[in-house]
Design a protein around this motif. Sequence first.
Motif, mmCIF file in Angstrom:
data_model
loop_
_atom_site.group_PDB
_atom_site.id
_atom_site.type_symbol
_atom_site.label_atom_id
_atom_site.label_comp_id
_atom_site.label_asym_id
_atom_site.label_seq_id
_atom_site.Cartn_x
_atom_site.Cartn_y
_atom_site.Cartn_z
ATOM 1 N N HIS A 1 1.506 4.224 -2.817
ATOM 2 C CA HIS A 1 1.446 5.661 -2.747
ATOM 3 C C HIS A 1 2.646 6.607 -2.989
ATOM 4 O O HIS A 1 2.781 7.733 -2.519
ATOM 5 N N HIS B 1 -8.503 6.201 -4.824
ATOM 6 C CA HIS B 1 -8.662 7.405 -3.929
ATOM 7 C C HIS B 1 -9.773 8.388 -4.518
ATOM 8 O O HIS B 1 -9.833 9.622 -3.961
ATOM 9 N N HIS C 1 -7.847 7.347 5.949
ATOM 10 C CA HIS C 1 -6.813 7.259 4.695
ATOM 11 C C HIS C 1 -7.416 7.626 3.541
ATOM 12 O O HIS C 1 -6.781 8.537 2.679
ATOM 13 N N HIS D 1 0.714 -1.338 -0.076
ATOM 14 C CA HIS D 1 -0.013 0.007 0.049
ATOM 15 C C HIS D 1 0.924 1.116 0.099
ATOM 16 O O HIS D 1 0.803 2.202 -0.766
ATOM 17 N N HIS E 1 -2.958 3.624 -8.050
ATOM 18 C CA HIS E 1 -3.875 3.675 -6.702
ATOM 19 C C HIS E 1 -4.561 4.766 -6.702
ATOM 20 O O HIS E 1 -5.814 4.743 -5.965
HETATM 21 ZN ZN ZN Z 1 -4.310 4.159 -0.387
#
Ligand code: ZN
Length: 373
Positions: free
Chosen positions: A225, A238, A315, A221, A234
């Motif tokens: 990022h 988001h 998050h 993860h 990713h």
């Molecule tokens: Zn994330």
Amino acid sequence: MTAKRKTENDSTGTKSKYWDPLQEGVKWIEKYSESLENFFLRLPEFISTFIATLAIFTLGATLRGEWVVILVTALKQITGHTTSNKNVTTAEILQTFTTQNMKLSNFGFFFIMAHIVSYAIYFAIGGFLHWYFYINRRHKAQEWKIQPNKWLSPELERHEILVGIVSLFVTGSFSSFLACYIYNGNPSTVYFQFDEYGWLWFFLQFPCVFIYQDYTTYILHRMYHTPFLYKYFHKLHHKYKQPTAFSVTAIHPVEIMHVQLTACLPLFTVPVHWLPFYLVVMYNYYHGIIDHSGINFKSQWWQPWQPDAEFHDQHHEFFHCNFGFNMDLWDKLHGTARKKNLVYTEATFHGEAPRQGTAAANKLLTEERTKTD
Ligand SMILES: [Zn+2]
Ligand SMILES: [Zn+2]
């Protein structure tokens, strides 16, 4: 009452000419909403809690088709059709893959079954959870929602379902392959007799598999990022700053496969009994749904390692912090847990962000605002 709900329904999604799974599902549930509501009201609380837990657990177990792998391995154990896999080496397994010398009979059957169940449960239980909270209890959001004043737009709700459909196809296909691979007796390090490697190792697998899967998912993860991987893979996940149960699988197919393959690596490298392995997998999926639900679920007294659902919700709200899932330990150890006095935006990578009130923070917030507008 039905008329009132219809108005609310219209406000959550504009009418479209094309087939809309969200609207269709909502319409279907609306038909039975009164009787469902009455049924739940008459049940003692512990039974309704049990039904809700079971529903989320079933959703987790079927989402990526893992139930087929569990069924195949459980049946192997029950019927005793297990060729001893003892001393299988990773080199032998690699050889089976590279020479394509593997038996995969009945693959079509596994493939179709995995997908039918996966999609049916995704829409049935996922749709029900969506209706129960996001439509029926929309006006009481202060009571249950982590971000009670912010909602995902209907466009993004449809977007996460569409991405989910694609990703479920990829992960469900992999699970069908895995189930078929094990069913045909191809080499793996999965074992079936409980005491084959001793009872100590049997019980130690619960924490070992859990820590392995949680820590590797944290590492992956964080990798996703970093600017390049974030931008091309990713970022898709988001888009949902207020995640819902549907967001859990709304992940780029490349990334979701990367996570699934890493999680399954022990099946080909260390002796693992299928039961502890898949119980941990189910636990992770259950919490994956809880963590993305947007609902204020608290962790129980018996799981002190587990953060509340708010942890992953934040998050999504603040982007580059709280990278962990079922243990907040990793974020504490690596200093990536959210700090309330820092200003995080989509542009603040690596869990680092300027302090509130500083010139750098104000600049970031202005950039973020103009970007949204
Ligand atoms: Zn994330
Ligand atoms: Zn997420």
